[in-house]
Design a protein around this motif. Structure first.
Motif, PDB file in Angstrom:
ATOM      1  N   VAL A 100      96.967  -2.228  16.166  1.00 23.04           N
ATOM      2  CA  VAL A 100      97.243  -3.652  16.022  1.00 23.04           C
ATOM      3  C   VAL A 100      98.392  -4.034  16.952  1.00 23.04           C
ATOM      4  CG1 VAL A 100      97.933  -5.486  14.448  1.00 23.04           C
ATOM      5  CG2 VAL A 100      96.442  -3.654  13.628  1.00 23.04           C
ATOM      6  N   THR A 101      98.077  -4.805  17.980  1.00 20.53           N
ATOM      7  CA  THR A 101      99.094  -5.192  18.959  1.00 20.53           C
ATOM      8  C   THR A 101      99.876  -6.417  18.524  1.00 20.53           C
ATOM      9  OG1 THR A 101      97.439  -6.479  20.180  1.00 20.53           O
ATOM     10  CG2 THR A 101      97.802  -4.199  20.878  1.00 20.53           C
ATOM     11  N   SER A 102      99.256  -7.289  17.725  1.00 23.64           N
ATOM     12  CA  SER A 102      99.970  -8.461  17.203  1.00 23.64           C
ATOM     13  C   SER A 102      99.201  -9.033  16.023  1.00 23.64           C
ATOM     14  CB  SER A 102     100.159  -9.541  18.276  1.00 23.64           C
ATOM     15  OG  SER A 102      98.906 -10.031  18.724  1.00 23.64           O
ATOM     16  N   VAL A 103      99.913  -9.790  15.192  1.00 21.16           N
ATOM     17  CA  VAL A 103      99.324 -10.489  14.051  1.00 21.16           C
ATOM     18  C   VAL A 103      99.829 -11.923  14.108  1.00 21.16           C
ATOM     19  CG1 VAL A 103      99.127 -10.613  11.545  1.00 21.16           C
ATOM     20  CG2 VAL A 103      99.326  -8.383  12.662  1.00 21.16           C
ATOM     21  N   ALA A 104      98.950 -12.879  13.817  1.00 22.42           N
ATOM     22  CA  ALA A 104      99.343 -14.287  13.895  1.00 22.42           C
ATOM     23  C   ALA A 104      98.951 -15.027  12.625  1.00 22.42           C
ATOM     24  CB  ALA A 104      98.693 -14.959  15.102  1.00 22.42           C
ATOM     25  N   TYR A 105      99.720 -16.071  12.341  1.00 22.51           N
ATOM     26  CA  TYR A 105      99.450 -16.986  11.234  1.00 22.51           C
ATOM     27  C   TYR A 105      99.615 -18.418  11.760  1.00 22.51           C
ATOM     28  CZ  TYR A 105     100.032 -13.146   7.846  1.00 22.51           C
ATOM     29  OH  TYR A 105      99.915 -11.990   7.126  1.00 22.51           O
ATOM     30  N   PRO A 106      99.021 -19.392  11.055  1.00 23.41           N
ATOM     31  CA  PRO A 106      99.211 -20.786  11.469  1.00 23.41           C
ATOM     32  C   PRO A 106     100.529 -21.344  10.955  1.00 23.41           C
ATOM     33  CG  PRO A 106      97.759 -20.712   9.579  1.00 23.41           C
ATOM     34  CD  PRO A 106      98.072 -19.280   9.928  1.00 23.41           C
ATOM     35  N   SER A 107     101.060 -22.294  11.699  1.00 24.04           N
ATOM     36  CA  SER A 107     102.226 -23.051  11.239  1.00 24.04           C
ATOM     37  C   SER A 107     102.009 -24.504  11.625  1.00 24.04           C
ATOM     38  CB  SER A 107     103.517 -22.509  11.859  1.00 24.04           C
ATOM     39  OG  SER A 107     103.456 -22.582  13.273  1.00 24.04           O
ATOM     40  N   ARG A 108     102.690 -25.409  10.922  1.00 20.58           N
ATOM     41  CA  ARG A 108     102.527 -26.837  11.200  1.00 20.58           C
ATOM     42  C   ARG A 108     103.542 -27.300  12.232  1.00 20.58           C
ATOM     43  NH1 ARG A 108     100.880 -27.702   5.647  1.00 20.58           N
ATOM     44  NH2 ARG A 108      98.748 -28.500   5.651  1.00 20.58           N
ATOM     45  N   ASN A 109     103.075 -28.066  13.190  1.00 22.20           N
ATOM     46  CA  ASN A 109     103.955 -28.682  14.176  1.00 22.20           C
ATOM     47  C   ASN A 109     104.534 -29.974  13.608  1.00 22.20           C
ATOM     48  OD1 ASN A 109     103.190 -26.666  16.097  1.00 22.20           O
ATOM     49  ND2 ASN A 109     101.305 -27.817  16.487  1.00 22.20           N
ATOM     50  N   GLY A 110     105.456 -30.571  14.344  1.00 26.05           N
ATOM     51  CA  GLY A 110     106.099 -31.796  13.889  1.00 26.05           C
ATOM     52  C   GLY A 110     105.128 -32.935  13.654  1.00 26.05           C
ATOM     53  N   ASP A 111     104.013 -32.959  14.413  1.00 25.35           N
ATOM     54  CA  ASP A 111     103.032 -34.033  14.251  1.00 25.35           C
ATOM     55  C   ASP A 111     101.965 -33.706  13.209  1.00 25.35           C
ATOM     56  OD1 ASP A 111     101.621 -32.063  15.539  1.00 25.35           O
ATOM     57  OD2 ASP A 111     101.028 -33.285  17.269  1.00 25.35           O
ATOM     58  N   GLY A 112     102.127 -32.568  12.531  1.00 23.93           N
ATOM     59  CA  GLY A 112     101.179 -32.184  11.491  1.00 23.93           C
ATOM     60  C   GLY A 112     100.044 -31.302  11.970  1.00 23.93           C
ATOM     61  N   SER A 113      99.901 -31.125  13.275  1.00 20.22           N
ATOM     62  CA  SER A 113      98.849 -30.270  13.803  1.00 20.22           C
ATOM     63  C   SER A 113      99.193 -28.789  13.557  1.00 20.22           C
ATOM     64  CB  SER A 113      98.657 -30.522  15.294  1.00 20.22           C
ATOM     65  OG  SER A 113      99.841 -30.192  16.014  1.00 20.22           O
ATOM     66  N   LEU A 114      98.198 -27.930  13.747  1.00 14.85           N
ATOM     67  CA  LEU A 114      98.389 -26.502  13.528  1.00 14.85           C
ATOM     68  C   LEU A 114      98.542 -25.762  14.847  1.00 14.85           C
ATOM     69  CD1 LEU A 114      95.777 -25.492  10.785  1.00 14.85           C
ATOM     70  CD2 LEU A 114      98.157 -26.157  10.496  1.00 14.85           C
ATOM     71  N   SER A 115      99.361 -24.726  14.823  1.00 13.10           N
ATOM     72  CA  SER A 115      99.460 -23.779  15.930  1.00 13.10           C
ATOM     73  C   SER A 115      99.600 -22.382  15.343  1.00 13.10           C
ATOM     74  CB  SER A 115     100.679 -24.064  16.818  1.00 13.10           C
ATOM     75  OG  SER A 115     100.531 -25.261  17.524  1.00 13.10           O
ATOM     76  N   TYR A 116      98.855 -21.458  15.886  1.00 15.52           N
ATOM     77  CA  TYR A 116      99.036 -20.065  15.495  1.00 15.52           C
ATOM     78  C   TYR A 116     100.156 -19.462  16.331  1.00 15.52           C
ATOM     79  CZ  TYR A 116      95.095 -19.402  12.337  1.00 15.52           C
ATOM     80  OH  TYR A 116      94.257 -19.459  11.251  1.00 15.52           O
ATOM     81  N   ARG A 117     100.979 -18.658  15.696  1.00 14.03           N
ATOM     82  CA  ARG A 117     102.020 -17.944  16.430  1.00 14.03           C
ATOM     83  C   ARG A 117     102.201 -16.560  15.838  1.00 14.03           C
ATOM     84  NH1 ARG A 117     106.982 -18.667  13.622  1.00 14.03           N
ATOM     85  NH2 ARG A 117     106.924 -20.335  12.054  1.00 14.03           N
ATOM     86  N   ASN A 118     102.783 -15.693  16.637  1.00 15.93           N
ATOM     87  CA  ASN A 118     102.892 -14.295  16.254  1.00 15.93           C
ATOM     88  C   ASN A 118     103.868 -14.070  15.113  1.00 15.93           C
ATOM     89  OD1 ASN A 118     101.078 -13.401  18.163  1.00 15.93           O
ATOM     90  ND2 ASN A 118     102.626 -12.918  19.693  1.00 15.93           N
TER      91      ASN A 118
END
Length: 283
Positions: free
Chosen positions: A216-234
């Protein structure tokens, strides 16, 4: 012609099967045909997962990518349009969804797309092509329900089955992005592991991958941006040493790292599914 293909796609998409009305329509298809489906990005995160994927791993010229359980082909078709010099194979058991992908590929002359329309269980894994990179997103927890019912009759046998499955899958791909749900067959009354047990879930799923020979080189989860949209980050545990898989880290370190994503704020369990990037161990 445009009205005809649009009507056909709408019919194929909404075929009232178990996994219908599930994926977004690729943006280039919507722009050309004026056809879209209302899928809550906060629920499935197709676009945010695609953005994360492309930031982490882009198809190279001549590479062959697979999309296992492709559904209506959001990932296959989006990638094929962006990377015409790579090849993409969608593996999808639902004949209507497989035809949906094929019709779009034909209409937009995506000659780099092929479709395998069949169910692939444990015994058929060695029959699929070998890939440079494979998307295996939210398929495996349906084993014993949608496929391999005779091989996985009890939830208690899921760990042994999953490890064997992932081991065989390693012979089919050099790299893998992997995600699965917490409930067996999607049935909330039959949890593989508790939805809110995020650290234990990460350890369990990570241990299956490791036992199967994946790194497993990385694991990611979603987080909410300031505008409410989603972004996955490590996931980035503090002091994470190199070449150590995440499931090996101390529980308190993982707890702290995962807590920063505030996963309990998301509706349902989908956004609490870790997204694993995997490769073969370096020899």
């Amino acid at each position: 012609m445009t009205d005809h293909i649009k009507t056909e796609l709408q019919t194929l998409y909404a075929d009232a099967s178990k996994h219908s009305t599930y994926q977004s329509i690729p943006e280039f298809v919507s722009a050309e045909l004026g056809y879209s489906e209302t899928i809550d990005e906060q629920w499935r995160g197709d676009k945010s997962r695609l953005s994360y994927l492309l930031a982490a791993r882009q198809p190279g010229d001549g590479e062959h990518w697979g999309d296992f359980g492709a559904n209506t082909g959001f990932f296959t078709l989006s990638l094929a349009k962006l990377y015409p010099r790579a090849r993409f194979t969608a593996i999808e058991a639902n004949p209507n969804h497989a035809l949906f992908i094929q019709r779009i590929a034909e209409y937009f002359n995506l000659t780099n797309v092929s479709v395998i329309n069949r169910a692939i269980g444990l015994r058929q894994l060695l029959e699929i092509p070998c890939f440079d990179f494979l998307l295996h997103l939210n398929v495996l927890h349906h084993a014993g329900h949608d496929f391999d019912r005779d091989l996985l009759e009890q939830r208690e046998d899921f760990t042994a089955y999953a490890t064997q499955y992932l081991d065989l899958l390693r012979s089919r791909a050099r790299g893998l992005v992997f995600q699965l749900g917490s409930n067996w067959g999607g049935d909330k009354t039959q949890p593989i592991i508790g939805v809110s047990e995020d650290t234990a879930k990460l350890r369990l799923f990570g241990s299956w991958l490791k036992r199967a020979g994946w790194f497993v080189t990385s694991v990611a989860y979603p987080s909410r941006n300031g505008d409410g949209s989603l972004s996955y980050r490590n996931l980035a545990p503090q002091g994470n040493p190199p070449n150590v898989q995440v499931d090996e880290l101390p529980e308190d370190v993982l707890d702290e790292a995962i807590s920063k994503f505030e996963l309990e704020r998301f509706r349902g369990e989908f956004n609490r599914r870790p997204l694993f990037f995997c490769s073969h161990p370096k020899r």
